[in-house]
Motif scaffolding. Structure first.
Motif, PDB file in Angstrom:
ATOM      1  N   SER A  40       0.830  -1.204   0.000  1.00  0.00           N
ATOM      2  CA  SER A  40       0.000   0.000   0.000  1.00  0.00           C
ATOM      3  C   SER A  40       0.863   1.251   0.000  1.00  0.00           C
ATOM      4  O   SER A  40       0.577   2.224  -0.708  1.00  0.00           O
ATOM      5  N   SER A  41       1.959   1.244   0.764  1.00  0.00           N
ATOM      6  CA  SER A  41       2.858   2.409   0.836  1.00  0.00           C
ATOM      7  C   SER A  41       3.533   2.659  -0.502  1.00  0.00           C
ATOM      8  O   SER A  41       3.646   3.802  -0.963  1.00  0.00           O
ATOM      9  N   VAL A  42       3.981   1.566  -1.149  1.00  0.00           N
ATOM     10  CA  VAL A  42       4.633   1.710  -2.457  1.00  0.00           C
ATOM     11  C   VAL A  42       3.640   2.255  -3.480  1.00  0.00           C
ATOM     12  O   VAL A  42       3.958   3.143  -4.283  1.00  0.00           O
ATOM     13  N   GLU A  43       2.425   1.728  -3.454  1.00  0.00           N
ATOM     14  CA  GLU A  43       1.403   2.159  -4.396  1.00  0.00           C
ATOM     15  C   GLU A  43       1.106   3.647  -4.222  1.00  0.00           C
ATOM     16  O   GLU A  43       0.985   4.401  -5.193  1.00  0.00           O
ATOM     17  N   GLN A  44       1.001   4.105  -2.963  1.00  0.00           N
ATOM     18  CA  GLN A  44       0.750   5.524  -2.701  1.00  0.00           C
ATOM     19  C   GLN A  44       1.898   6.381  -3.206  1.00  0.00           C
ATOM     20  O   GLN A  44       1.684   7.475  -3.750  1.00  0.00           O
ATOM     21  N   GLY A  45       3.128   5.863  -3.051  1.00  0.00           N
ATOM     22  CA  GLY A  45       4.286   6.613  -3.532  1.00  0.00           C
ATOM     23  C   GLY A  45       4.259   6.784  -5.044  1.00  0.00           C
ATOM     24  O   GLY A  45       4.584   7.852  -5.570  1.00  0.00           O
TER      25      GLY A  45
END
Length: 226
Positions: free
Chosen positions: A57-62
């Motif tokens: 989820s963090s990578v996707e948001q980035g």
């Protein structure tokens, strides 16, 4: 910011998004399969899967943040280009020491805060090599010098972009600040390395270097160097 850098970033974001989507789908399929086939008497520890979900989820948001930043940069460049278009056909003065030698002459304007005892002029080519050394008027205020392309070796310099350095000193030998400016008509607008620039007498000028704008070409008599 370099345009190629923006392009590369956009390409990498697209690749990263596709890779992330593929990995995420695979991960969900594996998670579902493991949950369906787990031993009811010894249920699996889902904390590790939860941690991985949070990481994805963090990578996707980035990546989405990157995309939004690219969009903002594109909008900013478009806005800058639109603003620059209003300069077309107008005469501008810019803090710039470069001028194009065309049709046998190149001209610059320098300013002295007060009368000088000596003014040395140095014209250099695009490689920084001195092609013409001379002297200029010592009066206070603006002075326009026109170089006819003469070189120190007695020849004539080829057409191209040249820079002018002005070194002035007063009667005590103290150096005087003598900024050089270029004045000319804006004939084109373009984007170079992500920045919008104006074409003024064959020289690329950044919008931030423009110090004045007028509707018509400023005519004036200049002193000749060379």
């Amino acid at each position: 910011m370099d345009v190629s850098g923006i392009t590369n970033t956009a390409s990498q974001s697209g690749i990263a998004s596709k890779s992330l989507a593929g990995n995420f789908d695979t991960f969900l399929k594996l998670l579902t399969a493991q949950l369906q086939n787990q031993d009811p008497l010894e249920p699996m520890d889902t904390s590790e899967f939860t941690r991985q979900l949070v990481q994805y989820s963090s990578v996707e948001q980035g990546i989405y943040t990157n995309k939004n930043l690219e969009t903002l940069i594109g909008l900013q460049q478009s806005s800058g280009l639109g603003t620059a278009m209003s300069y077309l056909g107008r005469t501008v003065t810019a803090a710039n020491d470069e001028a194009a030698l065309a049709d046998g002459e190149a001209s610059w304007t320098y300013n002295l805060p007060r009368a000088a005892a000596s003014v040395a002029l140095t014209v250099k080519d695009a490689d920084g090599k001195t092609v013409f050394p001379g002297t200029g008027p010592t009066t206070a205020g603006d002075t326009t010098v026109v170089w006819d392309g003469s070189t120190s070796g007695g020849g004539t310099a080829p057409p191209g972009i040249y820079s002018l350095t002005v070194t002035a000193a007063d009667s005590t030998g103290a150096e005087l600040t003598s900024p050089v400016r270029l004045t000319g008509r804006v004939s084109g607008v373009e984007t170079v390395n992500g920045s919008v620039v104006l074409n003024v007498n064959g020289v690329r000028i950044a919008l931030s270097d423009i110090t004045s704008v007028s509707e018509t070409v400023v005519a004036g008599d200049g002193d000749t160097a060379g």
